[in-house]
Enzyme design. Structure first.
Site, PDB file in Angstrom:
ATOM      1  N   LYS A  10       0.808  -1.216   0.000  1.00  0.00           N
ATOM      2  CA  LYS A  10       0.000   0.000   0.000  1.00  0.00           C
ATOM      3  C   LYS A  10       0.853   1.284   0.000  1.00  0.00           C
ATOM      4  CE  LYS A  10      -3.992  -2.174   2.241  1.00  0.00           C
ATOM      5  NZ  LYS A  10      -5.050  -1.994   3.275  1.00  0.00           N
ATOM      6  N   TYR A  50     -12.529  -2.110  -3.917  1.00  0.00           N
ATOM      7  CA  TYR A  50     -13.062  -2.180  -2.548  1.00  0.00           C
ATOM      8  C   TYR A  50     -14.589  -2.073  -2.510  1.00  0.00           C
ATOM      9  CZ  TYR A  50      -8.467  -2.022  -0.247  1.00  0.00           C
ATOM     10  OH  TYR A  50      -7.214  -2.317   0.220  1.00  0.00           O
ATOM     11  N   ARG A  86      -1.873 -14.406   4.699  1.00  0.00           N
ATOM     12  CA  ARG A  86      -2.577 -13.776   5.825  1.00  0.00           C
ATOM     13  C   ARG A  86      -1.782 -13.923   7.116  1.00  0.00           C
ATOM     14  NH1 ARG A  86      -7.248 -11.741   4.661  1.00  0.00           N
ATOM     15  NH2 ARG A  86      -8.143 -11.795   6.748  1.00  0.00           N
ATOM     16  N   THR A  92      -5.301  -7.018  10.758  1.00  0.00           N
ATOM     17  CA  THR A  92      -5.599  -5.768  10.038  1.00  0.00           C
ATOM     18  C   THR A  92      -5.138  -4.549  10.832  1.00  0.00           C
ATOM     19  OG1 THR A  92      -7.548  -6.804   9.061  1.00  0.00           O
ATOM     20  CG2 THR A  92      -7.461  -4.399   9.004  1.00  0.00           C
ATOM     21  N   ARG A 103       2.629  -6.370   9.243  1.00  0.00           N
ATOM     22  CA  ARG A 103       1.924  -5.218   9.828  1.00  0.00           C
ATOM     23  C   ARG A 103       2.512  -4.822  11.180  1.00  0.00           C
ATOM     24  NH1 ARG A 103      -3.792  -7.432   7.619  1.00  0.00           N
ATOM     25  NH2 ARG A 103      -3.977  -6.127   5.740  1.00  0.00           N
ATOM     26  N   ASN A 113      -2.009   0.293   6.675  1.00  0.00           N
ATOM     27  CA  ASN A 113      -1.519  -0.961   7.254  1.00  0.00           C
ATOM     28  C   ASN A 113      -0.634  -1.753   6.292  1.00  0.00           C
ATOM     29  OD1 ASN A 113      -3.521  -1.908   5.586  1.00  0.00           O
ATOM     30  ND2 ASN A 113      -4.593  -3.100   7.141  1.00  0.00           N
ATOM     31  N   GLU A 127      -9.685 -10.864  -7.433  1.00  0.00           N
ATOM     32  CA  GLU A 127      -8.765  -9.737  -7.276  1.00  0.00           C
ATOM     33  C   GLU A 127      -7.598  -9.824  -8.268  1.00  0.00           C
ATOM     34  OE1 GLU A 127      -9.875  -9.054  -2.554  1.00  0.00           O
ATOM     35  OE2 GLU A 127      -7.835  -9.644  -3.079  1.00  0.00           O
TER      36      GLU A 127
END
Ligand code: CMP
Length: 139
Positions: A10, A50, A86, A92, A103, A113, A127
């Protein structure tokens, strides 16, 4: 089974020059980058990606954040790739993320994050197709 998942590094992470550091943690977790590109998402792309969160109170902020700078979209391959990714991403909210996760190491907040990862194989396929043509994925 060897499967694929979809990942986004991100804007908070690309801004801090952490593309390599994040990718290294993904690779060390047993994931292989089989497709990767750095893009600046359009508002339409971010809203579309999203769309499942459209009714959430944080949707507007989430879209603004995701278009605030470049991201790196990736397809990751490995044994049980969705779960593996994950696990290495961590929770998250970085406040809840375990030691040794991406994270925990890098995230600034629940919004900034550092990474996104698909939450199921079904969503991974959706996705991946949102950002990549089949021929852009080289396993
Ligand atoms: P991600 O896995 O990309 O999917 C949706 C994103 O929304 C999530 O990661 C968080 O970055 C973001 N998000 C979740 N909850 C909140 C919140 N309460 N406030 C702001 N952003 C959030």
């Amino acid at each position: 089974a060897v499967t694929r998942t979809f990942s986004i590094i991100k804007p908070d992470a690309t801004r801090r020059n952490l593309t390599g550091a994040v990718t290294k943690m993904l690779e060390e977790a047993g994931l292989r980058v089989v497709a990767s590109k750095r893009i600046h998402m359009s508002r339409e792309q971010a809203e579309g990606f999203y769309a499942v969160h459209k009714e959430r109170p944080f949707f507007g902020e989430l879209v603004e954040f995701m278009i605030s700078g470049p991201v790196v979209v990736q397809v990751l391959e490995g044994e049980d790739a969705v779960k593996r990714n994950r696990d290495v991403m961590g929770a998250t909210n970085p406040k809840d993320a375990a030691e040794g996760t991406i994270r925990k190491a890098f995230a600034e907040s629940i919004e900034a994050n550092s990474v996104h990862g698909s939450d199921s194989e079904e969503n991974a396929a959706i996705e991946i197709a949102f950002f990549f043509k089949p021929e852009e994925i080289v396993g």
